[in-house]
Design a protein around this motif. Structure first.
Motif, mmCIF file in Angstrom:
data_model
loop_
_atom_site.group_PDB
_atom_site.id
_atom_site.type_symbol
_atom_site.label_atom_id
_atom_site.label_comp_id
_atom_site.label_asym_id
_atom_site.label_seq_id
_atom_site.Cartn_x
_atom_site.Cartn_y
_atom_site.Cartn_z
ATOM 1 N N LYS A 176 -99.958 35.011 -82.125
ATOM 2 C CA LYS A 176 -100.942 35.876 -82.845
ATOM 3 C C LYS A 176 -101.388 36.843 -81.183
ATOM 4 C CE LYS A 176 -102.633 34.445 -86.986
ATOM 5 N NZ LYS A 176 -103.845 34.337 -87.751
ATOM 6 N N PRO A 177 -100.535 37.611 -80.844
ATOM 7 C CA PRO A 177 -100.698 38.512 -79.672
ATOM 8 C C PRO A 177 -101.837 39.256 -79.974
ATOM 9 C CG PRO A 177 -98.781 39.220 -80.386
ATOM 10 C CD PRO A 177 -99.168 37.803 -81.361
ATOM 11 N N GLU A 178 -102.040 39.830 -81.501
ATOM 12 C CA GLU A 178 -103.211 40.872 -81.883
ATOM 13 C C GLU A 178 -104.518 40.049 -81.523
ATOM 14 O OE1 GLU A 178 -101.979 38.451 -85.623
ATOM 15 O OE2 GLU A 178 -101.035 39.324 -83.879
ATOM 16 N N ASP A 179 -104.750 38.832 -81.462
ATOM 17 C CA ASP A 179 -105.921 38.195 -81.180
ATOM 18 C C ASP A 179 -106.331 38.165 -79.605
ATOM 19 O OD1 ASP A 179 -106.116 37.599 -83.702
ATOM 20 O OD2 ASP A 179 -105.521 35.413 -83.502
ATOM 21 N N ASP A 193 -90.106 43.722 -66.813
ATOM 22 C CA ASP A 193 -89.747 42.840 -67.152
ATOM 23 C C ASP A 193 -88.573 42.410 -66.408
ATOM 24 O OD1 ASP A 193 -89.062 40.305 -68.645
ATOM 25 O OD2 ASP A 193 -90.122 41.373 -70.438
ATOM 26 N N PHE A 194 -87.774 41.440 -66.602
ATOM 27 C CA PHE A 194 -86.731 40.812 -65.603
ATOM 28 C C PHE A 194 -85.762 42.045 -65.260
ATOM 29 C CE2 PHE A 194 -85.025 40.373 -69.779
ATOM 30 C CZ PHE A 194 -83.785 40.679 -69.487
ATOM 31 N N VAL A 241 -101.401 45.882 -69.349
ATOM 32 C CA VAL A 241 -100.436 44.927 -69.828
ATOM 33 C C VAL A 241 -98.986 45.087 -69.236
ATOM 34 C CG1 VAL A 241 -99.384 44.136 -72.057
ATOM 35 C CG2 VAL A 241 -101.855 44.455 -72.069
ATOM 36 N N PHE A 242 -98.401 44.154 -68.625
ATOM 37 C CA PHE A 242 -97.132 44.229 -68.133
ATOM 38 C C PHE A 242 -96.103 43.922 -69.258
ATOM 39 C CE2 PHE A 242 -99.660 43.890 -64.547
ATOM 40 C CZ PHE A 242 -99.236 44.898 -63.792
ATOM 41 N N ALA A 243 -95.148 44.777 -70.078
ATOM 42 C CA ALA A 243 -94.464 44.345 -71.115
ATOM 43 C C ALA A 243 -93.264 45.251 -71.224
ATOM 44 C CB ALA A 243 -95.431 44.178 -72.303
ATOM 45 N N LYS A 244 -92.508 45.012 -72.140
ATOM 46 C CA LYS A 244 -91.467 45.750 -72.645
ATOM 47 C C LYS A 244 -91.417 46.033 -74.022
ATOM 48 C CE LYS A 244 -87.490 42.641 -72.241
ATOM 49 N NZ LYS A 244 -87.197 42.359 -73.646
ATOM 50 N N ALA A 245 -90.502 46.722 -74.468
ATOM 51 C CA ALA A 245 -90.259 47.075 -75.905
ATOM 52 C C ALA A 245 -91.446 46.957 -76.987
ATOM 53 C CB ALA A 245 -88.941 46.040 -76.094
ATOM 54 N N ARG A 246 -91.075 46.012 -77.992
ATOM 55 C CA ARG A 246 -92.156 45.832 -79.012
ATOM 56 C C ARG A 246 -93.594 45.311 -78.366
ATOM 57 N NH1 ARG A 246 -91.442 44.783 -84.772
ATOM 58 N NH2 ARG A 246 -93.589 44.030 -85.326
ATOM 59 N N PHE A 284 -97.047 40.049 -70.654
ATOM 60 C CA PHE A 284 -96.876 39.787 -71.830
ATOM 61 C C PHE A 284 -95.227 39.861 -71.940
ATOM 62 C CE2 PHE A 284 -97.466 41.507 -76.397
ATOM 63 C CZ PHE A 284 -97.132 40.266 -77.109
ATOM 64 N N SER A 285 -94.496 38.679 -71.811
ATOM 65 C CA SER A 285 -93.339 38.521 -71.851
ATOM 66 C C SER A 285 -92.344 37.087 -71.888
ATOM 67 C CB SER A 285 -92.654 39.169 -70.436
ATOM 68 O OG SER A 285 -91.014 38.836 -70.107
ATOM 69 N N ASN A 286 -91.454 37.050 -72.862
ATOM 70 C CA ASN A 286 -90.848 35.590 -72.921
ATOM 71 C C ASN A 286 -89.989 35.148 -71.716
ATOM 72 O OD1 ASN A 286 -92.098 34.759 -75.322
ATOM 73 N ND2 ASN A 286 -90.532 36.106 -76.461
ATOM 74 N N TYR A 287 -89.725 36.281 -70.771
ATOM 75 C CA TYR A 287 -88.788 36.082 -69.629
ATOM 76 C C TYR A 287 -89.861 35.793 -68.355
ATOM 77 C CZ TYR A 287 -85.797 37.860 -72.801
ATOM 78 O OH TYR A 287 -84.772 38.133 -74.137
ATOM 79 N N ALA A 288 -90.907 36.068 -68.441
ATOM 80 C CA ALA A 288 -91.851 35.734 -67.164
ATOM 81 C C ALA A 288 -91.946 33.957 -66.852
ATOM 82 C CB ALA A 288 -93.070 36.525 -67.276
#
Length: 190
Positions: free
Chosen positions: A68-71, A100-101, A79-84, A30-34
């Protein structure tokens, strides 16, 4: 005087999922950088090696943006993610590996939760290890459904948007009161 307001989550949008399985079956990056050019393949390989059947990606860098990530979060065990994004996944009840990166922060557990929260699950948490197949696999071995549930309960209490709004209003009122105490008005002769 500095006050910190950490990231928060809308608990009405991000509802708790049913209990996690004893062994994870699905993971989400779950990342905009992946992207395929950086760490997606590494995480995918580690997950497959661990026995996770499906690894999806959500984020702009992969061309799989999600409005809508809640969906979708409740469909995943890890889940692999950072921050929010990490906070939202924890609030739903997923096991979260901060990654993340910049690097790897690790599996969020009750043992490291407060320390990671103090750094907002952000870039400063990901500087001790690089993303490698072996490092990701090691973090996956820390998967514990019961511990992830406790993490979720804690984050839902600590990162609740309603409490954050109350704190923000308190900080605003304190700032106004301080400003009023410091204002001096010139005396005018009549």
């Amino acid at each position: 005087k500095i006050k910190t307001l950490y990231n928060f989550v809308d608990l009405i949008r991000f509802k708790s999922r049913p209990s996690l399985p004893e062994k994870p079956k699905k993971a989400l990056i779950f990342s905009n950088y992946a992207s395929d050019g950086n760490f997606i393949g590494i995480i995918r390989n580690a997950c497959i090696r661990f026995g996770i059947e499906k690894v999806d990606v959500a984020g702009l860098g992969s061309g799989c943006g999600v409005s809508k990530p809640e969906d979708i979060l409740s469909e995943y065990d890890v889940v692999f993610a950072k921050a929010r994004c990490a906070i939202e996944a924890m609030a739903v009840g997923c096991a979260v590996i901060v990654a993340d990166f910049p690097g790897l922060g690790g599996m969020v557990t009750m043992d490291n939760l407060r320390e990671l929260r103090d750094l907002n699950f952000g870039v400063r948490t990901m500087q001790s290890a690089k993303i490698s197949e072996e490092n990701i696999y090691t973090q996956l071995t820390l998967y514990n459904a019961n511990d992830a549930r406790k993490v979720s309960e804690w984050i839902r209490h600590d990162a609740d948007i309603e409490k954050a709004i109350d704190k923000l209003e308190d900080y605003y009122e304190e700032s106004l009161a301080e400003a009023k105490r410091r204002v001096t008005y010139p005396i005018q002769a009549c």
